[in-house]
Design a protein around this motif. Structure first.
Motif, PDB file in Angstrom:
ATOM      1  N   GLU A   1      16.491  16.297  26.315  1.00 13.27           N
ATOM      2  CA  GLU A   1      15.918  15.018  26.715  1.00 13.27           C
ATOM      3  C   GLU A   1      14.934  14.502  25.687  1.00 13.27           C
ATOM      4  O   GLU A   1      14.903  13.325  25.372  1.00 13.27           O
ATOM      5  CB  GLU A   1      15.221  15.154  28.072  1.00 13.27           C
ATOM      6  N   ILE A   2      14.090  15.364  25.156  1.00 14.24           N
ATOM      7  CA  ILE A   2      13.095  14.937  24.173  1.00 14.24           C
ATOM      8  C   ILE A   2      13.202  15.838  22.958  1.00 14.24           C
ATOM      9  O   ILE A   2      13.055  17.058  23.062  1.00 14.24           O
ATOM     10  CB  ILE A   2      11.666  15.017  24.751  1.00 14.24           C
ATOM     11  N   ASP A   3      13.443  15.218  21.836  1.00 11.10           N
ATOM     12  CA  ASP A   3      13.575  15.972  20.596  1.00 11.10           C
ATOM     13  C   ASP A   3      12.197  16.222  20.001  1.00 11.10           C
ATOM     14  O   ASP A   3      11.489  15.285  19.663  1.00 11.10           O
ATOM     15  CB  ASP A   3      14.435  15.203  19.601  1.00 11.10           C
ATOM     16  N   ILE A   4      11.783  17.485  19.907  1.00  8.51           N
ATOM     17  CA  ILE A   4      10.483  17.813  19.330  1.00  8.51           C
ATOM     18  C   ILE A   4      10.667  18.724  18.119  1.00  8.51           C
ATOM     19  O   ILE A   4       9.814  19.543  17.799  1.00  8.51           O
ATOM     20  CB  ILE A   4       9.571  18.497  20.371  1.00  8.51           C
TER      21      ILE A   4
ATOM     22  N   THR B   1       8.399   4.894  20.285  1.00 12.08           N
ATOM     23  CA  THR B   1       8.155   5.276  18.896  1.00 12.08           C
ATOM     24  C   THR B   1       6.735   4.899  18.501  1.00 12.08           C
ATOM     25  O   THR B   1       6.258   3.812  18.849  1.00 12.08           O
ATOM     26  CB  THR B   1       9.153   4.571  17.948  1.00 12.08           C
ATOM     27  N   HIS B   2       6.093   5.782  17.786  1.00  9.06           N
ATOM     28  CA  HIS B   2       4.737   5.530  17.299  1.00  9.06           C
ATOM     29  C   HIS B   2       4.586   6.164  15.924  1.00  9.06           C
ATOM     30  O   HIS B   2       5.373   7.036  15.548  1.00  9.06           O
ATOM     31  CB  HIS B   2       3.703   6.120  18.265  1.00  9.06           C
TER      32      HIS B   2
ATOM     33  N   ARG C   1       0.840  -1.199   0.000  1.00  5.00           N
ATOM     34  CA  ARG C   1       0.000   0.000   0.000  1.00  5.00           C
ATOM     35  C   ARG C   1       0.873   1.245   0.000  1.00  5.00           C
ATOM     36  O   ARG C   1       2.078   1.181   0.283  1.00  5.00           O
ATOM     37  CB  ARG C   1      -0.890   0.024   1.249  1.00  5.00           C
ATOM     38  N   THR C   2       0.258   2.367  -0.267  1.00  7.56           N
ATOM     39  CA  THR C   2       0.954   3.651  -0.169  1.00  7.56           C
ATOM     40  C   THR C   2       0.351   4.467   0.958  1.00  7.56           C
ATOM     41  O   THR C   2      -0.820   4.285   1.323  1.00  7.56           O
ATOM     42  CB  THR C   2       0.845   4.445  -1.479  1.00  7.56           C
ATOM     43  N   GLY C   3       1.131   5.337   1.503  1.00  6.84           N
ATOM     44  CA  GLY C   3       0.632   6.188   2.573  1.00  6.84           C
ATOM     45  C   GLY C   3       1.641   7.241   2.953  1.00  6.84           C
ATOM     46  O   GLY C   3       2.780   7.254   2.466  1.00  6.84           O
ATOM     47  N   GLN C   4       1.208   8.121   3.827  1.00  2.00           N
ATOM     48  CA  GLN C   4       2.084   9.129   4.409  1.00  2.00           C
ATOM     49  C   GLN C   4       2.254   8.814   5.890  1.00  2.00           C
ATOM     50  O   GLN C   4       1.281   8.521   6.585  1.00  2.00           O
ATOM     51  CB  GLN C   4       1.506  10.532   4.216  1.00  2.00           C
ATOM     52  N   VAL C   5       3.486   8.899   6.351  1.00  2.00           N
ATOM     53  CA  VAL C   5       3.830   8.446   7.697  1.00  2.00           C
ATOM     54  C   VAL C   5       4.427   9.591   8.499  1.00  2.00           C
ATOM     55  O   VAL C   5       5.287  10.325   8.009  1.00  2.00           O
ATOM     56  CB  VAL C   5       4.825   7.275   7.639  1.00  2.00           C
ATOM     57  N   GLN C   6       3.937   9.733   9.708  1.00  2.00           N
ATOM     58  CA  GLN C   6       4.527  10.678  10.658  1.00  2.00           C
ATOM     59  C   GLN C   6       5.076   9.881  11.833  1.00  2.00           C
ATOM     60  O   GLN C   6       4.383   9.031  12.395  1.00  2.00           O
ATOM     61  CB  GLN C   6       3.489  11.680  11.158  1.00  2.00           C
ATOM     62  N   VAL C   7       6.325  10.143  12.205  1.00  2.00           N
ATOM     63  CA  VAL C   7       6.990   9.407  13.272  1.00  2.00           C
ATOM     64  C   VAL C   7       6.962  10.237  14.549  1.00  2.00           C
ATOM     65  O   VAL C   7       7.320  11.412  14.541  1.00  2.00           O
ATOM     66  CB  VAL C   7       8.446   9.077  12.888  1.00  2.00           C
ATOM     67  N   PHE C   8       6.539   9.608  15.646  1.00  2.00           N
ATOM     68  CA  PHE C   8       6.595  10.239  16.970  1.00  2.00           C
ATOM     69  C   PHE C   8       7.631   9.505  17.807  1.00  2.00           C
ATOM     70  O   PHE C   8       7.601   8.276  17.900  1.00  2.00           O
ATOM     71  CB  PHE C   8       5.231  10.159  17.674  1.00  2.00           C
ATOM     72  N   ASP C   9       8.534  10.240  18.421  1.00  2.00           N
ATOM     73  CA  ASP C   9       9.567   9.602  19.226  1.00  2.00           C
ATOM     74  C   ASP C   9       9.384   9.850  20.721  1.00  2.00           C
ATOM     75  O   ASP C   9      10.266   9.561  21.519  1.00  2.00           O
ATOM     76  CB  ASP C   9      10.968  10.049  18.794  1.00  2.00           C
ATOM     77  N   ASN C  10       8.223  10.375  21.104  1.00  2.00           N
ATOM     78  CA  ASN C  10       7.909  10.524  22.521  1.00  2.00           C
ATOM     79  C   ASN C  10       6.397  10.559  22.705  1.00  2.00           C
ATOM     80  O   ASN C  10       5.641  10.870  21.784  1.00  2.00           O
ATOM     81  CB  ASN C  10       8.551  11.790  23.111  1.00  2.00           C
TER      82      ASN C  10
END
Length: 495
Positions: free
Chosen positions: A302-305, A235-236, A95-104
């Motif tokens: 500590e948290i990269d935003i 990670t989400h 499939r195709t899609g757009q992905v956003q990564v959350f690291d916190n």
């Protein structure tokens, strides 16, 4: 004393049953034989309850289609081979899609709440752990508001992971019109037949337009702000596009397996205004402000935003479901294929590393082919027995040339595999027998240089908070520590 002899014969018979049943998996059989020797009769009953799949009956959730599974020619050879090999394991092909990564957790919950606020038609949630704390309460109250205003909401939780979720809250949700179900609840008769099979998935789909999946459950500890837990790295993913259809399919199949909550209606049910009053628009603004204030109190080291972690990247996506009801552990086989087909780099982050021998051999063989293999695990594991068992695998990996790092900043719960800087696997599954053979799991294999680069950059940042593990460190361990670790490994079939 004849009774002792007869008991010995009976226990020996039990051992023979284990040896015959698990002849195809000698390592597992040996572990269980030792457990039965150490705990006669009790060990065999435990074996039957944990290793008996007869109670799970469901066909494999995979695609019969073989067309439209080719990646563009811009991808490297390893990506093309992996995509071709996985096509029969996936829910419905590429499939195709757009992905956003959350690291916190804070970033994930902010985006999740914002997306839930915008829901117009449907909301489906499936979580292994759903707590009734600061985060869980905000989300359930928002679900109640949406349900009262006509959005169809389905809420599904695991019977063990979310067993502390209060019945009072379930009642409030049901009275608001939310459909609530539990997979394998811990009550008769399921507690006797299904207790060892768990729903370990994290899936949210909204209006069939946006989905969330990955490693994080719903709970305050995932923000990294809970004092008794400490810093938490995770990670989400947010997915937009055709790929979320497969996540919806996985949810629907699990929904049909789950048990509806039996809530007796009260004689004086609350009115619509009573249900919606506590969670008006002002409350949502307050929620966002509170999350923002919590975020502002953190050290930015500590948290990269930074913006790069909050952007959408195009990807080709395979969705896979782990299913204990079938002989083939698809997610373990996916990891094995990815590792064996890598030509340049392999980066693995996992909190619980108790793999079977084929994964170990695949990693060692990859190093022998000249592939750079790096493994990132917690230094201080929140599941201590798993941490002890994990260390028994490190020696042979280090000797083979695998680079092992121990995350020392807090708990790292991320479950990410990146291959050759253009393939990534992100999901709920750990590197252990439970995830591979006993849990329902979901995994996204992403073909995207941008997503892989983002995850690799995060891996590099995590290494800055990690301590390299050397073979000398293992050799210098005290004897008592080694004995504890080896003993923990005996229980690897249960982990």
């Amino acid at each position: 004393m004849k009774w002792i002899f007869y008991l010995y014969l009976i226990n020996t018979f039990f051992i023979l049953i284990i040896a015959i049943r698990d002849v195809r998996r000698p390592a597992k059989a040996l572990n269980w034989i030792i457990i039965v020797l150490l705990f006669p009769f009790i060990g065999f009953l435990l074996y039957l309850s944990i290793s008996n799949p007869k109670f799970i009956h469901r066909k494999r959730l995979t695609s019969s289609k073989s067309e439209s599974n080719k990646l563009p020619d811009t991808f490297g050879d390893s990506a093309s081979v992996i995509a071709d090999a996985l096509r029969h394991f996936t829910v419905n092909g590429l499939r195709t899609g757009q992905v956003q990564v959350f690291d916190n957790g804070i970033a994930k919950y902010e985006q999740l709440i914002e997306s839930l606020q915008k829901a117009q038609k449907t909301i489906d949630l499936e979580y292994f752990i759903f707590r009734n704390d600061q985060i869980g309460s905000r989300i359930t109250e928002l679900l109640i508001e949406k349900a009262v205003n006509g959005v169809r909401v389905r809420f599904m939780r695991d019977g063990l992971g979310s067993y502390k979720f209060p019945r009072k809250k379930i009642r409030q949700m049901v009275e608001a019109g939310i459909e609530c179900r539990t997979i394998f609840p811990l009550r008769f008769p399921w507690i006797f037949s299904y207790w060892n099979y768990r729903d370990h998935c994290r899936i949210v789909t909204i209006d069939e337009k946006v989905a969330f999946t990955g490693c994080m459950n719903v709970g305050y500890e995932y923000t990294g702000l809970k004092p008794d837990v400490g810093f938490w790295r995770d990670t989400h993913l947010q997915i937009i596009g055709d790929a979320l259809v497969d996540l919806q399919t996985v949810f629907d199949v699990h929904w049909n397996m789950a048990v509806p909550e039996k809530i007796k209606s009260k004689t004086n049910p609350k009115t619509k205004s009573d249900l919606i009053n506590p969670i008006g628009r002002e409350d949502h603004v307050r929620w966002s402000a509170e999350l923002g204030s919590e975020l502002s109190t953190l050290d930015y080291n500590e948290i990269d935003i930074s913006p790069k972690t909050r952007t959408l990247q195009k990807a080709y996506i395979h969705t896979l479901e782990g299913n204990p009801g079938i002989p083939t552990p698809f997610i373990r086989q996916t990891y094995f294929i990815c590792i064996t087909q890598a030509t340049k780099t392999i980066d693995i982050t996992t909190p619980y590393f108790v793999p079977e021998t084929d994964i170990i051999m695949a990693l060692k063989t990859a190093v022998a082919r000249g592939v750079s293999v790096r493994l990132l695990v917690p230094r201080h594991n929140n599941q201590k027995i798993v941490g002890f068992a994990s260390r028994t695998y490190y020696g042979e990996l280090l000797e083979a040339g695998v680079q092992i790092y121990q995350y020392d900043k807090g708990m790292i719960h991320t479950k990410v595999l990146t291959i050759d800087k253009e393939i990534a696997a992100v999901g709920s599954a750990n590197y252990d027998m439970r995830s591979f053979r006993l849990n329902y799991e979901v995994c996204q294999v992403l073909y995207s240089a941008d997503v892989a680069r983002e995850l690799t950059d995060q891996f590099e940042r995590d290494l800055m908070d990690s301590i390299p593990l050397n073979i000398e460190d293992l050799l210098e361990r005290p004897l008592t520590e080694r004995i504890v670790e080896q003993s923990a490994r005996l229980f690897s079939p249960l982990l």
